[in-house]
Design an enzyme around this catalytic site. Structure first.
Site, PDB file in Angstrom:
ATOM      1  N   THR A  38       5.196  -8.860  10.091  1.00 30.84           N
ATOM      2  CA  THR A  38       4.128  -9.848  10.184  1.00 30.84           C
ATOM      3  C   THR A  38       3.040  -9.565   9.168  1.00 30.84           C
ATOM      4  O   THR A  38       2.860  -8.419   8.726  1.00 30.84           O
ATOM      5  CB  THR A  38       3.481  -9.855  11.587  1.00 30.84           C
ATOM      6  OG1 THR A  38       2.760  -8.631  11.773  1.00 30.84           O
ATOM      7  CG2 THR A  38       4.511 -10.017  12.674  1.00 30.84           C
ATOM      8  N   CYS A  44      -3.719 -14.287  -0.872  1.00 33.80           N
ATOM      9  CA  CYS A  44      -2.660 -13.309  -1.115  1.00 33.80           C
ATOM     10  C   CYS A  44      -1.292 -13.959  -0.940  1.00 33.80           C
ATOM     11  O   CYS A  44      -1.172 -15.020  -0.340  1.00 33.80           O
ATOM     12  CB  CYS A  44      -2.769 -12.144  -0.134  1.00 33.80           C
ATOM     13  SG  CYS A  44      -4.242 -11.143  -0.318  1.00 33.80           S
ATOM     14  N   HIS A  61       2.823  -7.561   0.517  1.00 31.54           N
ATOM     15  CA  HIS A  61       1.596  -8.352   0.624  1.00 31.54           C
ATOM     16  C   HIS A  61       0.702  -7.916  -0.525  1.00 31.54           C
ATOM     17  O   HIS A  61       0.220  -6.802  -0.539  1.00 31.54           O
ATOM     18  CB  HIS A  61       0.951  -8.050   1.978  1.00 31.54           C
ATOM     19  CG  HIS A  61      -0.348  -8.762   2.224  1.00 31.54           C
ATOM     20  ND1 HIS A  61      -0.788  -9.032   3.495  1.00 31.54           N
ATOM     21  CD2 HIS A  61      -1.307  -9.251   1.400  1.00 31.54           C
ATOM     22  CE1 HIS A  61      -1.961  -9.643   3.430  1.00 31.54           C
ATOM     23  NE2 HIS A  61      -2.287  -9.782   2.161  1.00 31.54           N
TER      24      HIS A  61
END
Length: 193
Positions: A38, A44, A61
């Protein structure tokens, strides 16, 4: 440390599924089919990749695209480095490059009047997949809202939940979940604009 693999586990429920949160500047690779990866995204971008045959998948990420020109060491903190870490982590865990597939999420434009970092991140990520021959099978890039993303690498399933219009809330939530970015090493040089 930017690019370091994260392992923040919180039980999602009493069943076998485990949630691993991937925050800004991190990536995670797993072979555990009971894991859901998650993240929370504003401008981003997160790449969700997997090798469906080997049963390995992961997520990164990144905050800024960087620059993939040779010799550009500043880019190693952001998109280029993050993508390479994820791909190499997948390969080390048994994936084959020719079987990699992925989904891209994020890249929202949350604040008008400033450089559109979300667009830069989105364009970089799409270009990386194309240059590296990674099959893009879905995702959601750009737009004006942050997203909460969940990714089940074992099946390739992804779920996206749009966040409200409050850009400040997205930034605050992302900042609370991320580690501070270390200052770049200085050689004492000063650049004036």
């Amino acid at each position: 440390m930017i690019g370091a693999s994260s392992l923040r586990e919180t039980p999602d429920h009493d069943g076998p599924e485990r949630r691993i949160n991937v925050v800004q500047g991190e990536y995670q690779v797993t072979t555990d089919p009971g894991v859901v990866l998650t993240t929370l995204l504003g401008s981003c971008v997160a790449a969700c990749m997997r090798d469906p045959v080997a049963g390995v998948g992961g997520m990164n990420h990144f905050l800024l695209p960087g620059d993939d020109r040779e010799g550009d060491t500043e880019s190693l903190r952001y998109g280029v480095h993050s993508m390479e870490l994820l791909v190499n982590g997948l390969l080390r865990a048994g994936a084959r490059r020719d079987r990699l597939e992925g989904k891209l999420f994020g890249g929202a434009r949350l604040l008008r009047g400033l450089t559109d970092i979300g667009e830069l991140n989105s364009t970089f990520a799409e270009g990386f997949f194309q240059r590296e021959g990674i099959r893009l099978v879905g995702g959601s890039l750009r737009g004006e809202h942050g997203r909460r993303v969940q990714y089940w690498h074992a099946t390739g399933r992804a779920r996206q939940m749009a966040l409200g219009n409050d850009a400040a809330a997205v930034f605050d939530a992302e900042r609370r979940r991320s580690k501070p970015t270390p200052a770049p090493a200085s050689d004492g040089a000063l650049e004036l604009f």
